[in-house]
Design a protein around this motif. Structure first.
Motif, short mmCIF file in Angstrom:
data_model
loop_
_atom_site.label_atom_id
_atom_site.label_comp_id
_atom_site.label_asym_id
_atom_site.label_seq_id
_atom_site.Cartn_x
_atom_site.Cartn_y
_atom_site.Cartn_z
N ALA A 1 -10.29 60.66 -25.27
CA ALA A 1 -10.91 61.96 -25.59
C ALA A 1 -12.36 61.82 -26.02
O ALA A 1 -12.93 62.75 -26.59
CB ALA A 1 -10.10 62.66 -26.68
N LYS A 2 -12.96 60.67 -25.74
CA LYS A 2 -14.35 60.49 -26.16
C LYS A 2 -15.27 60.22 -24.97
O LYS A 2 -14.91 59.48 -24.05
CB LYS A 2 -14.44 59.35 -27.17
N LEU A 3 -16.44 60.79 -25.08
CA LEU A 3 -17.49 60.56 -24.10
C LEU A 3 -18.69 59.98 -24.80
O LEU A 3 -18.92 60.25 -25.99
CB LEU A 3 -17.90 61.89 -23.45
N VAL A 4 -19.45 59.20 -24.08
CA VAL A 4 -20.68 58.64 -24.64
C VAL A 4 -21.80 58.93 -23.64
O VAL A 4 -21.61 58.74 -22.44
CB VAL A 4 -20.54 57.12 -24.85
N ASP A 5 -22.93 59.37 -24.15
CA ASP A 5 -24.02 59.64 -23.21
C ASP A 5 -24.96 58.45 -23.11
O ASP A 5 -24.77 57.41 -23.76
CB ASP A 5 -24.74 60.96 -23.54
N ARG A 6 -25.94 58.60 -22.26
CA ARG A 6 -26.88 57.51 -21.99
C ARG A 6 -27.56 56.99 -23.26
O ARG A 6 -27.89 55.82 -23.36
CB ARG A 6 -27.92 58.02 -21.00
N ASN B 1 -26.18 56.74 -26.05
CA ASN B 1 -25.13 56.27 -26.95
C ASN B 1 -24.65 57.27 -27.97
O ASN B 1 -24.05 56.92 -28.97
CB ASN B 1 -25.56 54.98 -27.66
N ARG B 2 -24.90 58.53 -27.70
CA ARG B 2 -24.34 59.56 -28.57
C ARG B 2 -22.90 59.79 -28.13
O ARG B 2 -22.58 59.79 -26.96
CB ARG B 2 -25.16 60.84 -28.41
N GLU B 3 -22.01 59.99 -29.14
CA GLU B 3 -20.59 60.13 -28.83
C GLU B 3 -20.17 61.59 -28.93
O GLU B 3 -20.65 62.33 -29.79
CB GLU B 3 -19.79 59.30 -29.83
N TYR B 4 -19.27 61.99 -28.06
CA TYR B 4 -18.75 63.36 -28.04
C TYR B 4 -17.22 63.32 -28.00
O TYR B 4 -16.64 62.45 -27.35
CB TYR B 4 -19.24 64.12 -26.81
N ILE B 5 -16.62 64.28 -28.69
CA ILE B 5 -15.18 64.48 -28.53
C ILE B 5 -14.99 65.54 -27.46
O ILE B 5 -15.68 66.56 -27.44
CB ILE B 5 -14.55 64.90 -29.87
N ASP B 6 -14.04 65.29 -26.58
CA ASP B 6 -13.90 66.13 -25.39
C ASP B 6 -12.73 67.09 -25.56
O ASP B 6 -11.57 66.71 -25.44
CB ASP B 6 -13.70 65.22 -24.16
#
Lengths: 440, 440, 440, 440
Positions: free
Chosen positions: D40-45, D47-52
């Motif tokens: 359930a986690k995404l990371v952007d270029r 390195n910021r993390e997001y919960i999906d």
């Protein structure tokens, strides 16, 4: 808007300009108020006389106020004969059915059931498309470039004219246009494209329920189909179980020389649409002829309030007596030859202007290289007391279609007016006169 | 098929059975050949007399062979008046336009342009749908459950009857059906569903170009719309730029008590379709009324051969004189009360059979719990010399729609026949009588 | 149905026969269960090897399990790269966009915006039709005989095959079929019919929003359009404001010798549809290329869950490196010549059976006079370990379309199998052998 | 346009802004470039993390880069397993068919044939509509207000959203929209309108081939159908020979708590559409389930290049093991309760802003009185590292749909972010805090 009074108005057509919809059209070309008519002559309110080479767009094959027919109408009215009957049985309808059977179908060896689809050509075409789709269980109908079949949505989908089609405001579906005879030049038999696409299961042409056509396209520019092309088309239809519909609304009732336009070709359509002159006196009436095996309608599956216009039946019955012998056919033939000879003279005289003569029987026309000149010609004719209209996708054809019953002398008089109009349009004045005109 | 002769045939309708298409329908219910008519009476070939509670499905509001109108027609015919004129200007048309303006529109404060779309109701509806789509640039048209608008493809798409729709042989497109007033019971204002779906951009209802409706559904079973419902509908249309079309083909020309059926509601449609009785004498004629701002037709964008049926104009003009004072309206009202009172008596007498009375003015009917009994009743009526028809999706309504001009005595006579027919159907005979019948 | 176990089943395909829909088709021709693939070779469960002259119907231009691409995919998977992203921005998508711009568009001087319409060819075609209709405000789309554009309703309407069209269960609308190049023989430039019908306002052809075509019809029987025909078509489109759509789903990505199939013709379509091999590895992916001036979409006006298949982007990006120099193009050219030479030999050897060679690049085929023999040939090939399919409206073409990356030796091996299959089919045995066969 | 280089660009999304079509949408809300994902986690270029809480619009029920599935994929890739197979038989497909039969259908007592219609939801819906029309020979399909079924022309005609519909550029035909459960308030069972219109032969509703519905409308605003409503609908379908299609593309594969969304209702659809999470790993895949008696397809009557995406089969097969016991169902249930409790708290805390909670299982949402606030909320969430989207016709619902496999702690973390976002939006700061914020 205050009540409009007839007195003191500025324009002859003020009432129409103010009260009638912008959709009106012929009254814009023929700017007068007509009052009376008799065979091929019209008289306007100011007692000006006109020769009618338009004949109600083919609805007045027997002329204005045909006296034989009128006496029957008046008699019928005065004896309280039924006027409006939906599709109840009436004596007037029975007489029409019998007369049509005995005068038209039987002598030609034709077997058709007669359907009364409502009183207009488009009603007939709509009914023809419906029954063809019902008989075959298919939806697509092949029609042809420059076809005209009517203004209601089903018929309009089979009509080629972009201006008319655009009026619908919706995409028109259920039809496929194929090139009409001659569309690809004299060397190509365009039925071959149709046949190839039918035989090719990858062509994208959905196997049609029917092919609908006019044997001579009145609105489309007097394009005519050859007998050979018609026979090829019929053969293709037979081989693939496709119904053949002839829309004889304008070309039927003698316009091309025989009662049905297709008689000489030998084809036998599955469905024939008749209207316009079938009503004899310009009265709204239409019939759809169906081969008996296709008459699988359920009762009332198609209907219409005015399918029982008994004045139409009375007039139609009387008009059919014109077909009990060959006198009218001979007269049409004689008139047609007079017109052909005249048009050939004009075409060679103005060969720089006129590209072609088209049509046959009592629907013939001049094709102008510059389409605008066809309209101009009709305008000049009107000024000279002759009513003529254009046809064709660019209104490039000036069309002659007088009543079949026109007197030879009146025909001659009309052609003289036309000759004078051409003269005025294309050879308007000698140098001296031109000078005069400029100085005036 | 050999030539058929009138002599010696076995059935009264042999000619029709053999020569006319299977699509014929009313002649199957009313099995005789009609010969003459006068106001509300018909006479068949065998001199049997019938009272007409059908009035040409609403095309004969002024009765059969109305004498005032007939004398104008005969006069016009005998003086060589133009019969057929396409949309050229004629004196007869000018008089109609002026009379319609001065007698109908002006006194009601209405501003409409008059379009002549061809001579039938379906021509008028087709023209209304076209112009609504053109004005708005949209394609969808909302229509209502049990609507009847005509048989050509555009109108048929707005007609609810599955049997008629099936006749088209193609999917009918461009319309969305919504529940008519009362469809969901007396407590639900069905305009709320329409409004909700218009406001909800996810509803799947494409924003309509127009809403088309009858204020009382003649073919659909005499369902009537309340004035409040009509006003709600008009408000919704106005708020969303949707054109409001009233198809007054059957309900107009006085059938419900006023010239236009919607007068009392106060709504002002954008487009009104008139046909049937506008022609006065049962002659094919139709007009489409357009608010001037919507009259954006280009010339000839819609046309039709018989849009200039001048006998219709002459008859219509004379018929409009019925509306120059309130005599006819008063008579309709009186007749309507007579019929209502009668039907109420019948409904309470046969409360086990009759579920409801519907309609107003001179179109009222009895709704039968068992639909078959409506048809049976009409059959018994015919045997007794009364012509009545059913309507409704299951033909469950026996409908009374005499000419507006029916004499009070003839109306009474007709109601007596109807009462006797009900008696025969539902309380046919006492035991003794039954015996008698059997022995006869 | 009891749970099915793999053990003990009677047919290789029992699981499919029992559990999969009857719509399955290729598994009926190629009756085995495939297990592994490598470039142009497939291996089935029983370790039988096949040479693949079908290449996933054009989706496997870079072969099965292309090792360069696979290593990128595995690497991406193992580093937790985003797999599914709708149309959010991802690193993989950015790389694809840049690589496509720099490797394909920029070097060819092309300016297109890239749309991700969903991962299949039919998604791309649907998006192309939508935007063409939006840009022009018109609805009609011209397509061609024997076109194949997809199976969803919009694309299917542009597909010629009657069998596929019939599957829709509804009339297909919004398209007009015109004859493709060569349809009327080598002497007729069929664009002239299209042009004539566009110029003729009475032709019934509604001015199209777009023309959609394949430059070489893969499913339709390897019919190819000449460069001249394409340029004529483009000119007509330009002159009338019609968008030109090239469906390069099967013919793009190098199949005909250049990346886009139309490069040599010099035309510059308004819209290009790409799918199949754009995904590099047989992974579902599609793009629609739009000239910037036509990119008037509103956000989300067309969408789709799998328009962000990042494994596809990774594979596609790597595959595009094949186009960074001309090595692949040269190899295609060499292979194409090998195939042409071979097919010419076969066509002259079996001139009584083979009527024609069609196609170019690495999609070429033999046209059989008797269509059934094309299918039989493919059956014999399969028995010999060669996978080939038919195409054309009667499945009359046996088609060779190996991966572009096929090794020369494997290509040769495949052609040998094909030669043997032809031999077996048409010259199966010498007299002695025949005798032998009979006695066995 | 010059070649674009990654270096030195001004916006994170410059490449997309310049090269991708304007149709792109989610990247406009989530303005970053995503690089990696794990459950359930995404990371952007950066390195910021997001919960999906969006889960690929329902395509990622098993999370990003599910490790169990990934290992199968990598293994399959490395052993040269067939990737792309059209509809040839492969080992991977056979395993999927058997596993689906044994794990899903058999335990639920369901008998369906499995069709592979192409890899997207809209492919599945198109195939469902086709076969329903073929089975019944009818064309009309009933669908519901606020339905979403796809973007290709057939599916789009069944989709309610005006914005999406408008994208088609043509009138959408073949469908009739009826009010979904609850559309007319809680007291009206809207199936009664459908039933009344079916029973009423005058209603204008053409007897449908099928009814298609989502049991919970994901895109349409999380409107749910009650079990009773579903059973009524099924009964109506059975009584009239109408096929019942459940589009379980988004709600299937466990989203609502059971594998199929309709399990608890007891209905047994004729056709079920599955896509999105059936592919297990976000890989494009779709299947259409058909009752065996409806599987009357001819071979290849519907097809598609990517119906044999074997990576999808491998992933799907592994994902189905989640359904071999009830662990996942229990976890969904637990998570669903956590979410419900949380949303109830929020709804009562912000009762002036939030009108309602909708949804069930792991698709639930908050309905905002002011639709704009739903979008604003999602914007604030994104800033806080939480990905959420809106739905509904006015985007008035903020939707929570995390992967089913989300860890309890991550779910909690996500809800905390959402709580903070609501706080920031509706009770942003006391004066002192504001000052503090400003000075920071």
């Amino acid at each position: 808007m205050n009540a409009i009074k007839q007195e003191g108005k500025k324009s002859k057509l003020q009432v129409f300009d103010q009260l009638e919809s912008e959709v009106r059209t012929y009254c814009r070309s023929f700017k007068t108020v007509f009052a009376k008519g008799s065979n091929a002559k019209l008289v306007d309110r100011d007692n000006r006389e006109y020769i009618d080479f338009f004949a109600g767009a083919g609805a007045l094959n027997y002329g204005h106020n045909n006296k034989r027919i009128r006496s029957k109408l008046v008699e019928y009215l005065l004896q309280d004969g039924i006027t409006h009957s939906l599709d109840m049985a009436t004596e007037a309808k029975e007489k029409f059915l019998l007369t049509f059977q005995n005068t038209i179908l039987e002598p030609r060896g034709m077997k058709y059931k007669v359907m009364f689809p409502g009183p207009t050509g488009t009603n007939s075409v709509e009914s023809a498309l419906k029954i063809a789709r019902k008989v075959t269980g298919r939806t697509n109908v092949v029609c042809f470039t420059n076809a005209f079949h009517g203004m209601s949505l089903g018929s309009l989908a089979a009509t080629g004219n972009a201006y008319k089609r655009g009026g619908s405001g919706v995409p028109l579906t259920g039809t496929t246009f194929m090139p009409y005879d001659g569309y690809l030049g004299p060397l190509v038999d365009t039925t071959s494209l149709l046949e190839k696409m039918i035989l090719d299961s990858g062509s994208g042409l959905d196997l049609p329920a029917a092919v609908i056509l006019e044997t001579l396209q009145g609105e489309g520019g007097l394009n005519g189909a050859s007998d050979k092309w018609l026979r090829n088309l019929e053969r293709i239809c037979r081989e693939h179980g496709i119904l053949l519909i002839v829309d004889d609304v304008q070309m039927g009732c003698g316009r091309t020389g025989t009662f049905f336009s297709f008689e000489k070709s030998g084809i036998r359509p599955d469905i024939v649409c008749l209207s316009k002159s079938i009503g004899g006196y310009g009265l709204p009436m239409a019939i759809t002829l169906l081969r008996p095996e296709h008459d699988i309608w359920n009762p009332g599956e198609h209907n219409g309030t005015f399918r029982g216009n008994n004045l139409g039946f009375v007039a139609a019955t009387e008009a059919l007596h014109y077909w009990s012998n060959d006198e009218l056919e001979k007269q049409i033939d004689a008139h047609a030859k007079t017109i052909s000879a005249f048009l050939n003279r004009m075409a060679s005289r103005y060969s720089g202007k006129i590209s072609e003569i088209r049509g046959k029987g009592l629907i013939q026309g001049l094709v102008f290289k510059n389409p605008e000149e066809a309209s101009k010609l009709c305008g000049v004719c009107f000024d000279k007391g002759l009513i003529m209209e254009t046809s064709g996708p660019s209104d490039e054809v000036a069309k002659l279609m007088p009543p079949l019953t026109i007197e030879a002398s009146v025909l001659k008089e009309g052609l003289n007016k036309l000759e004078a109009a051409l003269q005025q349009l294309f050879a308007p004045a000698k140098p001296g006169e031109l000078l005069q005109t400029k100085s005036s």
